[in-house]
Design an enzyme around this catalytic site. Structure first.
Site, PDB file in Angstrom:
ATOM      1  N   TYR A 128       0.811  -1.222   0.000  1.00 25.96           N
ATOM      2  CA  TYR A 128       0.000   0.000   0.000  1.00 25.96           C
ATOM      3  C   TYR A 128       0.841   1.267   0.000  1.00 25.96           C
ATOM      4  O   TYR A 128       0.322   2.364  -0.176  1.00 25.96           O
ATOM      5  CB  TYR A 128      -0.982  -0.011   1.180  1.00 25.96           C
ATOM      6  CG  TYR A 128      -2.149  -0.914   0.883  1.00 25.96           C
ATOM      7  CD1 TYR A 128      -1.928  -2.251   0.599  1.00 25.96           C
ATOM      8  CD2 TYR A 128      -3.443  -0.439   0.838  1.00 25.96           C
ATOM      9  CE1 TYR A 128      -2.974  -3.093   0.292  1.00 25.96           C
ATOM     10  CE2 TYR A 128      -4.492  -1.275   0.536  1.00 25.96           C
ATOM     11  CZ  TYR A 128      -4.251  -2.595   0.264  1.00 25.96           C
ATOM     12  OH  TYR A 128      -5.288  -3.422  -0.048  1.00 25.96           O
ATOM     13  N   LYS A 180       3.637 -14.556   3.248  1.00 24.92           N
ATOM     14  CA  LYS A 180       3.965 -15.300   2.024  1.00 24.92           C
ATOM     15  C   LYS A 180       5.484 -15.334   1.935  1.00 24.92           C
ATOM     16  O   LYS A 180       6.076 -14.969   0.915  1.00 24.92           O
ATOM     17  CB  LYS A 180       3.316 -14.591   0.813  1.00 24.92           C
ATOM     18  CG  LYS A 180       3.421 -15.340  -0.498  1.00 24.92           C
ATOM     19  CD  LYS A 180       2.443 -16.486  -0.626  1.00 24.92           C
ATOM     20  CE  LYS A 180       2.734 -17.296  -1.874  1.00 24.92           C
ATOM     21  NZ  LYS A 180       1.838 -18.474  -2.009  1.00 24.92           N
ATOM     22  N   ASP A 214      -2.222 -18.210   1.325  1.00 26.53           N
ATOM     23  CA  ASP A 214      -3.165 -18.979   0.498  1.00 26.53           C
ATOM     24  C   ASP A 214      -3.742 -20.151   1.285  1.00 26.53           C
ATOM     25  O   ASP A 214      -4.941 -20.441   1.219  1.00 26.53           O
ATOM     26  CB  ASP A 214      -2.541 -19.424  -0.833  1.00 26.53           C
ATOM     27  CG  ASP A 214      -1.064 -19.742  -0.745  1.00 26.53           C
ATOM     28  OD1 ASP A 214      -0.483 -19.587   0.352  1.00 26.53           O
ATOM     29  OD2 ASP A 214      -0.465 -20.144  -1.760  1.00 26.53           O
ATOM     30  N   ASP A 238      -6.290  -6.776   4.107  1.00 33.38           N
ATOM     31  CA  ASP A 238      -7.404  -6.199   3.358  1.00 33.38           C
ATOM     32  C   ASP A 238      -8.240  -7.328   2.745  1.00 33.38           C
ATOM     33  O   ASP A 238      -9.464  -7.381   2.870  1.00 33.38           O
ATOM     34  CB  ASP A 238      -6.839  -5.281   2.263  1.00 33.38           C
ATOM     35  CG  ASP A 238      -7.926  -4.504   1.538  1.00 33.38           C
ATOM     36  OD1 ASP A 238      -9.101  -4.565   1.956  1.00 33.38           O
ATOM     37  OD2 ASP A 238      -7.603  -3.838   0.543  1.00 33.38           O
TER      38      ASP A 238
END
Ligand code: NAI
Ligand code: MG
Length: 342
Positions: A128, A180, A214, A238
């Site tokens: 962001y 991740k 994931d 988000d």
């Protein structure tokens, strides 16, 4: 609205765009029925800010929040692809609102029951930061697009400490750090490392584990009850907070709050919902629950509890609900029903 008295708490009220004014009006109405402690200063932002002051984040709005340090805001529309930068992101940066808290609880039994989860999202860094640019090639000025994200050790430790402190204060047992780090080894690896470092200070008080984003998304569908709190980088937080909303009936049921050094801003997780704006059918519960969080924040936990119970009784006992929950009530009708309960 109630008259101003010295004991009232000054706060900024931003109606926002799309369904914003509708859900804000409904929320102010139930707060008034509750005996609202807030003395509102109404200010504009988003498209409404552009229309009234030529700026999606007018100086008067910033000044009001700076002075009052407390705000309740409706959603703000951000143009997709081109146009001005998100006023939400700018607000978070302006007031260093690094900690985003997004709890979900089952009120209407649906696909899932007994959901009680809190997502903490790092609100300032990651992708962001959005240092974006295009690389031209031949005649195509946009042949490639690049985005640089940034997480700092300091920022990651700050949000981790915020999450663990929240866990201790609210009697939460476990935090799952979402990342991740197998692919984004630096960007989210640093975040994971910082969170694990801070977790050591809370050993024996709050459990910690971690999960790749994931896999976490799938586990949230299969077995959400295995989680207690999720601690996420900005983008993953988000995405997963909308997914959490889906576990409790949708975006009409998900409140959020943004905490920082200089202010606290309360809002719904959802956006301005242009597809239903102006129709009077939006579910105002997300913003009402955000107002409940705001009441807790100012030491009015009893009022917050009364508001949450009134919302639950309106749906489950009085059987009044908006369309997204399978009911027929409009936004106003629902707010009036909650007021009767209060
Ligand atoms: P959205 O959250 O506005 O809507 C997604 C879907 O959920 C739509 O079908 C909408 O009708 C439904 N929905 C959302 N809130 C609802 C409610 N209270 N009651 C009933 N149904 C509801 O997301 P979308 O469409 O992706 O974004 C629209 C605009 O909102 C964009 O400009 C976006 O940038 C902005 N946005 C602003 C946020 C904020 O101010 N905090 C957060 C998210 C998006
Ligand atoms: Mg979102």
């Amino acid at each position: 609205m109630n008259p101003t008295s010295p004991s009232r708490i000054p706060a900024t009220l931003i109606p926002g765009d799309g369904i914003g004014p509708e859900v804000v009006e409904a929320t102010v109405q139930v707060l008034d029925a509750l005996g609202s402690p807030f003395d509102w200063d109404v200010q504009q932002a988003g498209m409404a800010g552009v229309a009234s002051a030529g700026d999606p984040l007018p100086a008067a709005t910033l000044a009001s929040i700076r002075e009052r340090r407390l705000a309740l805001k409706g959603p703000l529309t951000t143009p997709v692809g081109t146009g001005f930068r998100s006023s939400n992101v700018r607000l978070r940066e302006e007031f260093e609102l690094f900690g985003n808290v997004r709890p979900v609880n089952t009120i209407v039994p649906g696909r899932y029951e007994d959901i009680d989860l809190v997502l903490i999202r790092e609100n300032l860094g990651g992708f962001y930061v959005a240092h974006e640019f295009y690389i031209p090639q031949g005649n195509d000025p946009h042949a490639a697009a690049v985005c640089t994200g940034m997480n700092t050790r300091e920022g990651s430790e700050r949000i981790a400490r915020f999450a663990f402190e929240y866990a201790v204060r609210h009697g939460r047992k476990k935090i799952t750090v979402v990342h991740k780090a197998n692919i984004l080894k630096a960007l989210t690896g640093l975040f994971l490392e910082a969170c694990k470092h801070v977790a050591k200070e809370y050993e024996g008080r709050v459990e910690v584990d971690d999960m790749i984003v994931d896999a976490c998304a799938m586990q949230l569908v299969l077995n959400p009850w295995r989680f207690d709190m999720l601690l996420c980088t900005n983008l993953f937080g988000d995405i997963l907070s909308d997914q959490l909303a889906g576990l409790v009936g949708g975006l009409g049921m998900a409140p959020g709050s943004n905490f920082g050094r200089d202010a606290a801003i309360f809002e719904a997780v959802h956006g301005s919902a242009p597809d239903i704006a102006g129709k009077g059918v939006a579910n105002p519960i997300s913003l009402m629950l955000a107002a409940a969080m705001m009441l807790e924040h100012v030491g009015r936990a009893g009022d917050a509890q009364r508001l949450k119970q009134a919302i639950s009784a309106t749906i489950n006992t009085d059987k009044v609900a908006t369309r997204d929950l399978g009911g027929t009530a409009g936004t106003r009708q629902f707010a009036e029903a909650v007021c009767r309960r209060l």
